[in-house]
Design a protein around this motif. Structure first.
Motif, PDB file in Angstrom:
ATOM      1  N   THR A 297       0.829  -1.212   0.000  1.00  0.00           N
ATOM      2  CA  THR A 297       0.000   0.000   0.000  1.00  0.00           C
ATOM      3  C   THR A 297       0.860   1.256   0.000  1.00  0.00           C
ATOM      4  O   THR A 297       0.511   2.263  -0.625  1.00  0.00           O
ATOM      5  CB  THR A 297      -0.931  -0.003   1.222  1.00  0.00           C
ATOM      6  N   GLY A 301       0.563   4.083  -2.867  1.00  0.00           N
ATOM      7  CA  GLY A 301       0.265   5.481  -2.591  1.00  0.00           C
ATOM      8  C   GLY A 301       1.311   6.414  -3.170  1.00  0.00           C
ATOM      9  O   GLY A 301       0.986   7.467  -3.745  1.00  0.00           O
ATOM     10  N   THR A 376       3.711  16.158   0.798  1.00  0.00           N
ATOM     11  CA  THR A 376       2.786  15.024   0.903  1.00  0.00           C
ATOM     12  C   THR A 376       3.530  13.708   1.049  1.00  0.00           C
ATOM     13  O   THR A 376       3.155  12.852   1.866  1.00  0.00           O
ATOM     14  CB  THR A 376       1.883  14.972  -0.337  1.00  0.00           C
ATOM     15  N   TRP A 380       3.449  11.087   4.021  1.00  0.00           N
ATOM     16  CA  TRP A 380       3.110   9.694   3.735  1.00  0.00           C
ATOM     17  C   TRP A 380       4.128   8.747   4.373  1.00  0.00           C
ATOM     18  O   TRP A 380       3.777   7.695   4.904  1.00  0.00           O
ATOM     19  CB  TRP A 380       3.049   9.492   2.229  1.00  0.00           C
ATOM     20  N   GLY A 384       1.571   7.937   6.961  1.00  0.00           N
ATOM     21  CA  GLY A 384       0.874   6.931   6.171  1.00  0.00           C
ATOM     22  C   GLY A 384      -0.626   7.128   6.099  1.00  0.00           C
ATOM     23  O   GLY A 384      -1.377   6.145   6.067  1.00  0.00           O
ATOM     24  N   GLU A 385      -1.086   8.386   6.059  1.00  0.00           N
ATOM     25  CA  GLU A 385      -2.520   8.655   5.982  1.00  0.00           C
ATOM     26  C   GLU A 385      -2.942   8.837   4.522  1.00  0.00           C
ATOM     27  O   GLU A 385      -2.410   9.699   3.813  1.00  0.00           O
ATOM     28  CB  GLU A 385      -2.874   9.904   6.791  1.00  0.00           C
ATOM     29  N   THR A 386      -3.897   8.038   4.100  1.00  0.00           N
ATOM     30  CA  THR A 386      -4.364   8.079   2.714  1.00  0.00           C
ATOM     31  C   THR A 386      -5.063   9.394   2.398  1.00  0.00           C
ATOM     32  O   THR A 386      -5.050   9.855   1.250  1.00  0.00           O
ATOM     33  CB  THR A 386      -5.320   6.907   2.457  1.00  0.00           C
ATOM     34  N   ARG A 387      -5.636  10.020   3.400  1.00  0.00           N
ATOM     35  CA  ARG A 387      -6.365  11.270   3.183  1.00  0.00           C
ATOM     36  C   ARG A 387      -5.465  12.340   2.574  1.00  0.00           C
ATOM     37  O   ARG A 387      -5.891  13.097   1.691  1.00  0.00           O
ATOM     38  CB  ARG A 387      -6.937  11.754   4.514  1.00  0.00           C
ATOM     39  N   LEU A 389      -2.866  11.878   0.646  1.00  0.00           N
ATOM     40  CA  LEU A 389      -2.607  11.549  -0.759  1.00  0.00           C
ATOM     41  C   LEU A 389      -3.780  11.951  -1.641  1.00  0.00           C
ATOM     42  O   LEU A 389      -3.600  12.535  -2.719  1.00  0.00           O
ATOM     43  CB  LEU A 389      -2.338  10.049  -0.910  1.00  0.00           C
ATOM     44  N   VAL A 390      -4.969  11.631  -1.193  1.00  0.00           N
ATOM     45  CA  VAL A 390      -6.159  11.951  -1.988  1.00  0.00           C
ATOM     46  C   VAL A 390      -6.298  13.459  -2.164  1.00  0.00           C
ATOM     47  O   VAL A 390      -6.592  13.950  -3.267  1.00  0.00           O
ATOM     48  CB  VAL A 390      -7.417  11.363  -1.318  1.00  0.00           C
TER      49      VAL A 390
END
Length: 417
Positions: A297, A301, A376, A380, A384-387, A389-390
């Protein structure tokens, strides 16, 4: 468009020297900067002992009597009580420098003012501290009567070196602790020990939930992003060469749509930027073991953000290409491209590490595509927060669309060349 894409890729493939420079230069910079600017997370930071002098001018016993009278008037002393010199702020400051952990950092020599000045001028001492006359009295006057500016500890040095900065910060830390405890003493109903000093000086501070980022990780990302942007200027430069060789005019005579030529440049820029950035990541990953024990993951990402950034670079290359064909002198667009890249690279943390940049410029740098991507990716790695990246991808895609529409609008059509 496919033929034009292959044409531009073939032009780059034939220029082997430029390809090697584009690949080797960022790797060399990562090695040099990674070794030169290693941070504390990669090893202990060795600090040399700071040699400094100490000049004590506060030796007036008359001041001690005035201090006792001042404390008596404010109800801090009874008639039969006296204050010892060891309880005065100047003595507390001396006790502070006699702590074991402080002595390992600062070596103080008690000197006269002339001796201290001569030692600093000769280079034997880096600085000297002066506790001026009436220091203790001024502290208590300001504390209880709000008169004057309080005590003033002076630091004298020939230049403002790192050692002098550390020494100044240590004294400021002591003063802040003393002021804080004095304020608590005056505000509290119960008695407090104002002479209590901080339990420890220095140490490491860890932020929960954040993994430290190494210098090799930082410079691999920053150099990869920076040289990825240089692809855009290189595309525009080669487009200028084709303009001088009238390649575009021959393409128009072949009844090809002008936008096919531009889209070929944009497609080639995307492929080259994507390959250069990811080849650097792969090489540095195997050479320096950048990311160990990360999940699939994590790589997914990172791939999403870097691919989106490559799209932005491709659109930027299209804009520079359009400007090269719109202007009479294609060199103007090349110069403009380099100026923008160096400006964005500076405030975005690519040319200069973020911790060297003022906070206001750091905030401004996050509004640039390269600064946003670098910040970013660091988040990450650490969180490691996907928010994050989005949100970055959502911001980058409109940037790329805006650059693309601007490139299409500026690129000359038939009869406008």
């Amino acid at each position: 468009m496919k033929l034009f894409l292959l044409k531009d890729l073939l032009i780059f493939w034939r220029d082997r020297k430029e390809m090697l420079i584009a690949l080797i230069a960022p790797i060399l910079l990562v090695v040099v900067l990674g070794l030169t600017l290693q941070n504390n997370s990669e090893g202990p930071l060795a600090l040399e002992t700071i040699t400094a002098g100490l000049v004590i001018e506060e030796t007036n016993d008359m001041n001690l009597q005035e201090i006792e009278a001042l404390l008596y008037e404010n109800g801090q002393l009874k008639e039969d009580e006296t204050i010892e010199r060891t309880e005065l702020p100047s003595s507390l400051l001396l006790d502070f420098f006699e702590k074991e952990e402080i002595q390992s950092l600062v070596s103080l020599q008690t000197l006269t003012h002339k001796q201290a000045e001569a030692s600093v001028a000769a280079g034997d001492l880096e600085a000297f501290i002066t506790i001026p006359e009436d220091f203790d009295l001024n502290v208590y006057r300001h504390l209880y009567t709000y008169e004057g500016q309080g005590g003033n500890v002076q630091i004298s040095a020939n230049n403002d070196s790192i050692s002098v900065t550390i020494l100044r910060e240590m004294i400021q830390g002591f003063v802040q602790a003393f002021n804080y405890q004095s304020a608590l003493f005056l505000a509290a109903d119960d008695e407090m020990d104002v002479s209590q000093q901080p339990a420890s000086i220095g140490g490491e501070v860890s932020l929960e939930g954040r993994q430290p980022i190494t210098s090799f990780q930082y410079f691999t990302l920053s150099m990869g992003i920076l040289f990825c942007m240089f692809v855009a200027s290189t595309i525009a430069t080669k487009a200028g060469v084709e303009k001088r060789e009238r390649t575009f005019e021959r393409i128009l005579l072949s009844d090809r749509h002008p936008l096919s030529f531009l889209l070929g440049k944009i497609g080639a820029a995307f492929v080259l930027a994507w390959l250069q950035l990811h080849l650097l990541l792969v090489i540095c990953q195997f050479a320096f073991q950048l990311f160990q024990g990360v999940s699939f993951t994590f790589w997914l990402g990172m791939l999403a953000v870097t691919t989106t950034f490559s799209i932005v670079v491709a659109a930027f290359a299209g804009l520079l290409t359009a400007l090269a064909y719109r202007m009479n002198n294609s060199s103007v667009s090349n110069i403009l491209g380099y100026i923008l890249i160096f400006a964005f690279g500076t405030i975005g943390g690519n040319l200069v590490p973020l911790y060297f940049i003022p906070y206001s410029l750091q905030e401004l740098g996050e509004w640039t595509p390269n600064g946003l991507v670098l910040a970013t990716l660091i988040q990450w790695i650490q969180q490691g927060e996907t928010r994050d990246l989005v949100m970055t991808i959502v911001l980058l895609l409109p940037m790329s669309l805006g650059l693309l529409f601007a490139a299409i609008g500026l690129f000359p059509q038939r009869g406008r060349l």
